[in-house]
Design a protein around this motif. Sequence first.
Motif, short mmCIF file in Angstrom:
data_model
loop_
_atom_site.label_atom_id
_atom_site.label_comp_id
_atom_site.label_asym_id
_atom_site.label_seq_id
_atom_site.Cartn_x
_atom_site.Cartn_y
_atom_site.Cartn_z
N VAL A 1 0.86 -1.19 0.00
CA VAL A 1 0.00 0.00 0.00
C VAL A 1 0.89 1.23 0.00
N VAL A 2 0.69 2.12 -0.95
CA VAL A 2 1.45 3.38 -1.05
C VAL A 2 0.55 4.51 -0.55
N VAL A 3 1.03 5.21 0.46
CA VAL A 3 0.26 6.28 1.10
C VAL A 3 1.02 7.59 0.96
N THR B 1 1.17 11.41 2.35
CA THR B 1 0.68 12.23 3.46
C THR B 1 1.67 13.35 3.73
N LYS B 2 1.35 14.19 4.72
CA LYS B 2 2.17 15.36 5.06
C LYS B 2 2.71 15.23 6.47
N THR B 3 3.95 15.64 6.65
CA THR B 3 4.58 15.56 7.96
C THR B 3 4.28 16.82 8.78
N LYS B 4 4.78 16.84 10.00
CA LYS B 4 4.53 17.97 10.90
C LYS B 4 5.17 19.25 10.40
N ASP B 5 6.30 19.15 9.69
CA ASP B 5 6.96 20.33 9.13
C ASP B 5 6.55 20.59 7.68
N ASP B 6 5.33 20.15 7.33
CA ASP B 6 4.71 20.48 6.04
C ASP B 6 5.51 19.97 4.85
N VAL B 7 5.96 18.73 4.93
CA VAL B 7 6.67 18.11 3.81
C VAL B 7 5.84 16.90 3.36
N PHE B 8 5.51 16.86 2.07
CA PHE B 8 4.75 15.73 1.55
C PHE B 8 5.69 14.55 1.30
N VAL B 9 5.24 13.39 1.72
CA VAL B 9 6.08 12.19 1.65
C VAL B 9 5.20 11.00 1.29
N ARG B 10 5.80 10.09 0.52
CA ARG B 10 5.10 8.87 0.13
C ARG B 10 5.70 7.69 0.88
N LEU B 11 4.84 6.93 1.56
CA LEU B 11 5.27 5.76 2.32
C LEU B 11 4.70 4.50 1.68
N LYS B 12 5.56 3.50 1.54
CA LYS B 12 5.13 2.20 1.03
C LYS B 12 5.08 1.23 2.20
N VAL B 13 3.89 0.74 2.51
CA VAL B 13 3.67 -0.17 3.63
C VAL B 13 3.32 -1.55 3.08
N SER B 14 4.10 -2.54 3.47
CA SER B 14 3.84 -3.93 3.04
C SER B 14 3.17 -4.68 4.18
N VAL B 15 1.97 -5.23 3.90
CA VAL B 15 1.19 -5.96 4.92
C VAL B 15 1.17 -7.44 4.55
N GLN B 16 1.64 -8.28 5.45
CA GLN B 16 1.62 -9.73 5.26
C GLN B 16 0.50 -10.32 6.13
N PHE B 17 -0.40 -11.07 5.50
CA PHE B 17 -1.57 -11.57 6.22
C PHE B 17 -1.91 -12.97 5.70
N GLU B 18 -2.77 -13.67 6.45
CA GLU B 18 -3.26 -14.99 6.04
C GLU B 18 -4.65 -15.20 6.60
N VAL B 19 -5.37 -16.16 6.00
CA VAL B 19 -6.71 -16.51 6.46
C VAL B 19 -6.58 -17.55 7.57
N ILE B 20 -7.30 -17.33 8.66
CA ILE B 20 -7.29 -18.28 9.78
C ILE B 20 -8.13 -19.51 9.37
N HIS C 1 -8.60 -6.91 0.36
CA HIS C 1 -7.51 -6.00 -0.01
C HIS C 1 -7.92 -4.54 0.16
N ASP C 2 -9.12 -4.22 -0.28
CA ASP C 2 -9.60 -2.84 -0.12
C ASP C 2 -9.76 -2.49 1.36
N GLN C 3 -10.23 -3.46 2.14
CA GLN C 3 -10.42 -3.21 3.57
C GLN C 3 -9.08 -2.93 4.24
N ILE C 4 -8.06 -3.75 3.95
CA ILE C 4 -6.73 -3.55 4.54
C ILE C 4 -6.14 -2.22 4.09
N THR C 5 -6.31 -1.88 2.82
CA THR C 5 -5.78 -0.62 2.31
C THR C 5 -6.39 0.57 3.05
N SER C 6 -7.68 0.50 3.30
CA SER C 6 -8.35 1.60 4.01
C SER C 6 -7.78 1.79 5.41
#
Length: 335
Positions: free
Chosen positions: A70-72, A74-93, A108-113
């Motif tokens: 998931v690529v997000v 957002t803006k930091t506290k000092d007003d700098v826009f930054v892109r973060l790539k978050v990798s989520v590893q999951f499985e079905v119980i 996938h949409d639920q996790i992204t949100s």
Amino acid sequence: MGGYLIVPVLLVLGFFLLLGTFFTVKQQTAAVVERFGKFTSMRHSGLQLKIPLIDRVAGRINLKIQQLDVVVETKTKDDVFVRLKVSVQFEVIRSKVYDAFYRLQNPHDQITSYVFDVVRAEVPKMKLDYVFEKKDDIAIAVKRELNEAMLDYGYDIIKTLVTDIDPDVQVKAAMNRINASEREKTAAEYEAEAERIKIVAKARAEAESKRLQGQGIADQRREIARGLEESVDVLNNVGINSQEASALIVVTQHYDTLQSLGEETSSNLILLPNSPQAGSDMLNNMIASFTASAQIGEEMKRARAEKEKKERPRKRIDTSRIDLEESEDTEDFDA
């Protein structure tokens, strides 16, 4: 004729019914079987049976560990826009395959949100430098929020990782310039320290050299004086007085100097005056200057002594006057 056609039709129908009875399920996969649209059973890997035309495989669920990137932005506290790539590893119980299949339409949409929500809540609290330092804290916050939300839907969050932090291009260029300036400053400090060490070492070496040179000159002069003293003693023993001995030593040193200069072919030194009487003239001038200075010193002592003699009677007269005045004052007081 009609009876002959029924047999092949029945054979074809039987073949298709047989194919609809058996089905296979792959490893690390679960198959959901429904009967007339209602959940009947959950089938796992291997060869499985179902009632043809009544039961059907509604879907299959992957039981392997999956990863969602998931690529997000957002803006930091000092007003700098930054892109973060978050990798989520999951499985079905495995025990909650029913919930994973029926309760959630698109996991996938639920996790992204949820990832967007957590990242945009955490990153604006930090400055850009702290985003790089605290990326693990961001990942932990994302995993905690996803676990609480996705567990009810039959999903287990294995790991969340912040794999990339990409600020704006101009911000990255500015950060690189800052880092380059810091490194140049550090390099300049080290170079200045090295230069200082060289200068101090050179100064110490020069000071030690001067000290040794001075000590050598002092030792040389001490030995020369000792040699001259011994030479004068030797000459006095053979009946030559001190003045004649000094003259002889000076003349000897004069000619020794001329000889040493003659041996140096590349020397540009010129000794003036360069005559046979030069040594004796120099000695006579030295003796005359010593004699004159001694006479001047005697005259100054004599003049100082005469001045002191003249001042002594005056002091005595002044003292007698003071005694007379004191006696007169005493008589007036008694009267």
